[in-house]
Design an enzyme around this catalytic site. Structure first.
Site, PDB file in Angstrom:
ATOM      1  N   PHE A  19     -15.878   3.849   6.508  1.00 56.40           N
ATOM      2  CA  PHE A  19     -14.488   4.137   6.165  1.00 56.40           C
ATOM      3  C   PHE A  19     -14.212   4.110   4.663  1.00 56.40           C
ATOM      4  O   PHE A  19     -13.085   4.360   4.233  1.00 56.40           O
ATOM      5  CB  PHE A  19     -13.540   3.152   6.872  1.00 56.40           C
ATOM      6  CG  PHE A  19     -13.779   1.700   6.527  1.00 56.40           C
ATOM      7  CD1 PHE A  19     -13.254   1.151   5.356  1.00 56.40           C
ATOM      8  CD2 PHE A  19     -14.512   0.881   7.381  1.00 56.40           C
ATOM      9  CE1 PHE A  19     -13.462  -0.188   5.043  1.00 56.40           C
ATOM     10  CE2 PHE A  19     -14.728  -0.454   7.076  1.00 56.40           C
ATOM     11  CZ  PHE A  19     -14.193  -0.983   5.899  1.00 56.40           C
TER      12      PHE A  19
ATOM     13  N   THR B 116      -5.257  -7.197  10.628  1.00 58.07           N
ATOM     14  CA  THR B 116      -5.447  -5.894   9.992  1.00 58.07           C
ATOM     15  C   THR B 116      -4.966  -4.767  10.899  1.00 58.07           C
ATOM     16  O   THR B 116      -4.338  -3.818  10.445  1.00 58.07           O
ATOM     17  CB  THR B 116      -6.926  -5.691   9.622  1.00 58.07           C
ATOM     18  OG1 THR B 116      -7.346  -6.779   8.793  1.00 58.07           O
ATOM     19  CG2 THR B 116      -7.142  -4.398   8.874  1.00 58.07           C
TER      20      THR B 116
ATOM     21  N   ASN C 261      -2.095   0.065   6.905  1.00 59.83           N
ATOM     22  CA  ASN C 261      -1.598  -1.216   7.393  1.00 59.83           C
ATOM     23  C   ASN C 261      -0.666  -1.946   6.424  1.00 59.83           C
ATOM     24  O   ASN C 261      -0.573  -3.166   6.453  1.00 59.83           O
ATOM     25  CB  ASN C 261      -2.754  -2.111   7.838  1.00 59.83           C
ATOM     26  CG  ASN C 261      -3.744  -2.379   6.736  1.00 59.83           C
ATOM     27  OD1 ASN C 261      -3.449  -2.216   5.560  1.00 59.83           O
ATOM     28  ND2 ASN C 261      -4.937  -2.797   7.114  1.00 59.83           N
TER      29      ASN C 261
ATOM     30  N   LYS D 270       0.816  -1.213   0.000  1.00 58.42           N
ATOM     31  CA  LYS D 270       0.000   0.000   0.000  1.00 58.42           C
ATOM     32  C   LYS D 270       0.858   1.275   0.000  1.00 58.42           C
ATOM     33  O   LYS D 270       2.068   1.221   0.258  1.00 58.42           O
ATOM     34  CB  LYS D 270      -0.927  -0.017   1.216  1.00 58.42           C
ATOM     35  CG  LYS D 270      -1.977  -1.129   1.142  1.00 58.42           C
ATOM     36  CD  LYS D 270      -2.907  -1.073   2.329  1.00 58.42           C
ATOM     37  CE  LYS D 270      -3.984  -2.129   2.230  1.00 58.42           C
ATOM     38  NZ  LYS D 270      -4.930  -2.033   3.367  1.00 58.42           N
TER      39      LYS D 270
ATOM     40  N   ARG E 227      -2.157 -14.773   4.539  1.00 58.68           N
ATOM     41  CA  ARG E 227      -2.871 -14.068   5.613  1.00 58.68           C
ATOM     42  C   ARG E 227      -2.120 -14.218   6.938  1.00 58.68           C
ATOM     43  O   ARG E 227      -2.055 -13.283   7.729  1.00 58.68           O
ATOM     44  CB  ARG E 227      -4.310 -14.579   5.741  1.00 58.68           C
ATOM     45  CG  ARG E 227      -5.179 -14.399   4.511  1.00 58.68           C
ATOM     46  CD  ARG E 227      -5.557 -13.002   4.209  1.00 58.68           C
ATOM     47  NE  ARG E 227      -6.439 -12.456   5.231  1.00 58.68           N
ATOM     48  CZ  ARG E 227      -6.898 -11.220   5.224  1.00 58.68           C
ATOM     49  NH1 ARG E 227      -6.567 -10.392   4.252  1.00 58.68           N
ATOM     50  NH2 ARG E 227      -7.686 -10.791   6.168  1.00 58.68           N
TER      51      ARG E 227
ATOM     52  N   ARG F  96       2.586  -6.772   8.936  1.00 55.57           N
ATOM     53  CA  ARG F  96       1.895  -5.620   9.527  1.00 55.57           C
ATOM     54  C   ARG F  96       2.482  -5.227  10.874  1.00 55.57           C
ATOM     55  O   ARG F  96       2.516  -4.043  11.213  1.00 55.57           O
ATOM     56  CB  ARG F  96       0.401  -5.895   9.612  1.00 55.57           C
ATOM     57  CG  ARG F  96      -0.255  -5.849   8.240  1.00 55.57           C
ATOM     58  CD  ARG F  96      -1.727  -6.110   8.320  1.00 55.57           C
ATOM     59  NE  ARG F  96      -2.367  -5.888   7.031  1.00 55.57           N
ATOM     60  CZ  ARG F  96      -3.446  -6.538   6.634  1.00 55.57           C
ATOM     61  NH1 ARG F  96      -4.016  -7.444   7.429  1.00 55.57           N
ATOM     62  NH2 ARG F  96      -3.985  -6.284   5.456  1.00 55.57           N
TER      63      ARG F  96
END
Length: 147
Positions: A59, A93, A114, A11, A87, A104
């Site tokens: 959000f 998260t 995150n 991200k 995962r 994370r």
């Protein structure tokens, strides 16, 4: 039966902070093979389409704004039991709840920023991967890797 592919994005927060190389290293050291990858930037409209499953959530607007705020790295990863194993590698998260040694826990700033996205099912891994990549993209990358 678990699939052998998943989709991920590094991200904007992690990209901007210079963590992409370390994240990719963790992914590869965990046994994943990158079969497609590219640096791109989502427009707010494309971020909205990608995250449309969340459009009724409070959000959603903030998420689309954040995801279009800078470059991302989109990747399709391959490994047995890919979705579940990835995962586990990325962690919860909320980085405050993520296990030690997860992506994370190491690189996320907050619940909203995150560091990485990881598909939550084999079906979504296919949908999300197809959002960013065509069959041509994967074939091209496989040919380059084979030479």
């Amino acid at each position: 039966m678990a699939g052998n592919r998943t989709f991920t994005m590094i991200k904007p927060d992690a990209f901007e902070a210079g963590h992409s190389g370390d994240i990719i290293k963790m992914i590869e050291e965990a046994g994943f093979r990158i079969v497609a990858g590219k640096v791109t930037q989502l427009s707010a409209e494309l971020a909205g389409k990608f995250y449309e499953v969340h459009q009724e959530r409070p959000f959603y607007g903030e998420l689309c704004e954040f995801m279009s705020s800078g470059p991302i790295i989109a990747m399709i990863l391959e490994k047995d039991n890919a979705v579940e194993d990835f995962r586990t590698l990325i962690g919860a998260t909320n980085p405050a709840e993520a296990a030690e040694g997860t992506i994370r826990k190491r690189f996320a700033k907050s619940l909203g920023e995150n560091a990485v996205h990881g598909s939550d099912s084999d079906e979504n891994a296919t949908i999300e991967g197809n959002f960013f990549f065509t069959q041509f993209d994967e074939v091209g990358i496989r040919k380059v890797a084979a030479n």
